[in-house]
Design an enzyme around this catalytic site. Structure first.
Site, PDB file in Angstrom:
ATOM      1  N   GLY A   1       4.829 -10.003   4.152  1.00 18.09           N
ATOM      2  CA  GLY A   1       5.601  -9.952   5.399  1.00 18.09           C
ATOM      3  C   GLY A   1       4.922 -10.773   6.493  1.00 18.09           C
ATOM      4  O   GLY A   1       3.696 -10.814   6.585  1.00 18.09           O
TER       5      GLY A   1
ATOM      6  N   SER B   1       6.845  -0.566  10.091  1.00 17.41           N
ATOM      7  CA  SER B   1       5.466  -0.462   9.613  1.00 17.41           C
ATOM      8  C   SER B   1       5.277   0.939   9.059  1.00 17.41           C
ATOM      9  O   SER B   1       5.856   1.902   9.586  1.00 17.41           O
ATOM     10  CB  SER B   1       4.506  -0.666  10.793  1.00 17.41           C
ATOM     11  OG  SER B   1       3.230  -0.160  10.489  1.00 17.41           O
ATOM     12  N   SER B   2       4.473   1.049   8.009  1.00 17.46           N
ATOM     13  CA  SER B   2       4.221   2.384   7.455  1.00 17.46           C
ATOM     14  C   SER B   2       3.566   3.270   8.511  1.00 17.46           C
ATOM     15  O   SER B   2       3.744   4.489   8.516  1.00 17.46           O
ATOM     16  CB  SER B   2       3.295   2.275   6.237  1.00 17.46           C
ATOM     17  OG  SER B   2       3.868   1.386   5.306  1.00 17.46           O
TER      18      SER B   2
ATOM     19  N   LEU C   1       6.747   2.990   1.465  1.00 13.66           N
ATOM     20  CA  LEU C   1       7.628   1.831   1.592  1.00 13.66           C
ATOM     21  C   LEU C   1       8.750   2.046   2.614  1.00 13.66           C
ATOM     22  O   LEU C   1       9.265   3.152   2.774  1.00 13.66           O
ATOM     23  CB  LEU C   1       8.245   1.512   0.222  1.00 13.66           C
ATOM     24  CG  LEU C   1       7.233   1.278  -0.909  1.00 13.66           C
ATOM     25  CD1 LEU C   1       7.954   0.966  -2.212  1.00 13.66           C
ATOM     26  CD2 LEU C   1       6.258   0.156  -0.560  1.00 13.66           C
TER      27      LEU C   1
ATOM     28  N   ASP D   1       2.288  -9.265   9.275  1.00 16.66           N
ATOM     29  CA  ASP D   1       0.837  -9.460   9.165  1.00 16.66           C
ATOM     30  C   ASP D   1       0.586 -10.966   9.069  1.00 16.66           C
ATOM     31  O   ASP D   1       0.208 -11.485   8.012  1.00 16.66           O
ATOM     32  CB  ASP D   1       0.304  -8.730   7.929  1.00 16.66           C
ATOM     33  CG  ASP D   1       0.471  -7.230   8.061  1.00 16.66           C
ATOM     34  OD1 ASP D   1      -0.133  -6.642   8.963  1.00 16.66           O
ATOM     35  OD2 ASP D   1       1.245  -6.650   7.281  1.00 16.66           O
TER      36      ASP D   1
ATOM     37  N   MET E   1       0.853  -1.201   0.000  1.00 14.25           N
ATOM     38  CA  MET E   1       0.000   0.000   0.000  1.00 14.25           C
ATOM     39  C   MET E   1       0.890   1.254   0.000  1.00 14.25           C
ATOM     40  O   MET E   1       0.457   2.332   0.418  1.00 14.25           O
ATOM     41  CB  MET E   1      -0.933  -0.021   1.212  1.00 14.25           C
ATOM     42  CG  MET E   1      -1.907  -1.202   1.146  1.00 14.25           C
ATOM     43  SD  MET E   1      -3.411  -0.959   2.098  1.00 14.25           S
ATOM     44  CE  MET E   1      -2.769  -0.888   3.736  1.00 14.25           C
TER      45      MET E   1
ATOM     46  N   HIS F   1       9.502  -3.625   3.192  1.00 12.93           N
ATOM     47  CA  HIS F   1       9.019  -3.830   1.819  1.00 12.93           C
ATOM     48  C   HIS F   1      10.193  -4.119   0.882  1.00 12.93           C
ATOM     49  O   HIS F   1      10.108  -4.973   0.008  1.00 12.93           O
ATOM     50  CB  HIS F   1       8.315  -2.573   1.289  1.00 12.93           C
ATOM     51  CG  HIS F   1       7.046  -2.218   2.016  1.00 12.93           C
ATOM     52  ND1 HIS F   1       6.930  -1.095   2.788  1.00 12.93           N
ATOM     53  CD2 HIS F   1       5.849  -2.842   2.061  1.00 12.93           C
ATOM     54  CE1 HIS F   1       5.712  -1.027   3.283  1.00 12.93           C
ATOM     55  NE2 HIS F   1       5.033  -2.074   2.863  1.00 12.93           N
TER      56      HIS F   1
HETATM   57  O1  PAF Z   1      -0.165  -5.924   3.734  1.00 11.96           O
HETATM   58  C1  PAF Z   1      -0.544  -4.980   3.023  1.00 11.96           C
HETATM   59  O2  PAF Z   1       0.164  -3.987   2.818  1.00 11.96           O
HETATM   60  C2  PAF Z   1      -1.919  -5.030   2.375  1.00 11.96           C
HETATM   61  O3  PAF Z   1      -2.828  -5.649   3.230  1.00 11.96           O
HETATM   62  C3  PAF Z   1      -1.920  -5.685   0.992  1.00 11.96           C
HETATM   63  C4  PAF Z   1      -1.507  -7.138   1.059  1.00 11.96           C
HETATM   64  C5  PAF Z   1      -0.984  -4.920   0.068  1.00 11.96           C
HETATM   65  C6  PAF Z   1      -3.322  -5.630   0.395  1.00 11.96           C
HETATM   66  O4  PAF Z   1      -3.770  -4.315   0.245  1.00 11.96           O
END
Ligand code: PAF
Length: 282
Positions: A147, A185-186, A33, A150, A30, A37
Site C-alpha cells: 500500500g 489502517s489496522s 485485514l 506506507d 500483518m 488489504h
Molecule cells: O506493511 C506491513 O503490513 C508490513 O510492514 C509488512 C510489509 C507486511 C512486513 O511485515
C-alpha cells in the site's frame, strides 16, 4: 483456499504452479485485514494466476513493545475475508518458523532508512527489510503488492529489490480511505469514535497542503498550512510533517518550491500512532 504454516510446504506447492508457467503474486500483511488489504488482494488476483497472502506480525519491525503487544489480530476473520476475496494461498507461519534463531543479518538502508519513520522508529526498516526478504525468498513471486499508505516502506522495498536483484515487480496501490478521508489502517481499530473523527482531520490537513503545493508555495508554507489545519483536532499530536520527492524520497528543504511532492505525516492520538501521506504531481 489453502493455508500453509511451513515455508517448506508452501515452497513445494508453489513450485508446481511455477513449473507450469503460472505467475505467483504476493501480498504481505500483518493480518487484521481491512478494505485496503483486500484491494491489494484484488489487484494481485487480476494480474496473477496464483495469489498468496502472508499473515505474520513481525516483531523485529516494532521498536515499541507496547505497540507490538496491542497490535490487533483476528485470524478467523482474516481467513474468512481472504477466502471471500478469492485469495488462493495463505502463509500463516508461527514465530519459530520465521525466526528459528535471532537473525544476525542486518539491513541498513542509509539515509532512506534514517529519515521520517526511520528516525522515529529506530530499527523499524531493518525488521521490514528482513521479513520482506524472507518472504520474497520463500514465495519467489513475480509481483508483490504494497500500500502507498506506507510510502517510505514502499521506497525501501523498491530499493531492496534493486540492490539485491530480486526479479520481482513491486506494485504500489493507492491508499483506501473512509468516507471522511481517514486512511484505512489496522491501528484504527484501537481508536474511539471521537478519536476517529479527529483523525479524519489528517486528510483535511494533507489536502490543504496539496492546495499550497499547487499554488506554488514553499515547502515551509506547505508544512505550516498542514500544522494549522491539524490544530483543529485537539487530540492529535504531530510527530513529523515532511515533504519528500515522491520518486527519490529525499526530504525537500523548507524553501524549496516543488510541483512534485509527497506530503508525509505521522501523528499520535492517545497511545495510537498513525501515518498518512498525499502524493502531489504536476
Ligand atoms: O506493511 C506491513 O503490513 C508490513 O510492514 C509488512 C510489509 C507486511 C512486513 O511485515
Amino acid at each position: 483456499m489453502k493455508v500453509f504454516k511451513e515455508a517448506r510446504l508452501l515452497r513445494k506447492s508453489l513450485t508446481k504452479y511455477r513449473n507450469t508457467g503460472h505467475s505467483v503474486g504476493l501480498v504481505p500483511t500483518m493480518g487484521s485485514l481491512h478494505k485496503g488489504h483486500l484491494q491489494l488482494i484484488e489487484c494481485c488476483r487480476n494480474q496473477n494466476k496464483v495469489t498468496v497472502c502472508s499473515i505474520f506480525i513481525n516483531p523485529t519491525q516494532f521498536n515499541n513493545p507496547a505497540d507490538l503487544k496491542k497490535y490487533p489480530q483476528n485470524i478467523e476473520k482474516d481467513l474468512t475475508l481472504l477466502e471471500r476475496t478469492g485469495c488462493d494461498i495463505v502463509f500463516y507461519p508461527e514465530m519459530k518458523e520465521v525466526y528459528p534463531q535471532p537473525p544476525v543479518v542486518q539491513f541498513d538502508f542509509g539515509n532512506l532508512g534514517n529519515i521520517l519513520e526511520g528516525k522515529f522508529r529506530p530499527g523499524h526498516f531493518n525488521g521490514v527489510g528482513f521479513i520482506v526478504s524472507k518472504l520474497f525468498n520463500i514465495v519467489a513471486p513475480s509481483r508483490a503488492y504494497f500500500g502507498e499508505k506506507d510510502l517510505q516502506q514502499l521506497a525501501i522495498i523498491r530499493r531492496l529489490v534493486t540492490d539485491l536483484n530480486y526479479a520481482i515487480e513491486i506494485i504500489g496501490i493507492p491508499t483506501v480511505r473512509e468516507q471522511n478521508g481517514l486512511a484505512l489502517s489496522s491501528r484504527n481499530k484501537r481508536l474511539t469514535d471521537d478519536e476517529k473523527i479527529q483523525a479524519s482531520i489528517i486528510y483535511k490537513a494533507l489536502k490543504a497542503g496539496e492546495a499550497m503545493v499547487r499554488n506554488k508555495g514553499s515547502v515551509g508554507d506547505v508544512c505550516n498550512t498542514v500544522v494549522a489545519v491539524l490544530k483543529e483536532a485537539t487530540l492529535l499530536n504531530p510527530e513529523y510533517i515532511e515533504c519528500v520527492d515522491p520518486d527519490s524520497f529525499e526530504i525537500l528543504e523548507k524553501d524549496d518550491i516543488s510541483e512534485n511532492a509527497a506530503i508525509c505525516i505521522a501523528v499520535k492520538i492517545g497511545e495510537v500512532r498513525l501515518i498518512d501521506n498525499l502524493i502531489v504531481r504536476s
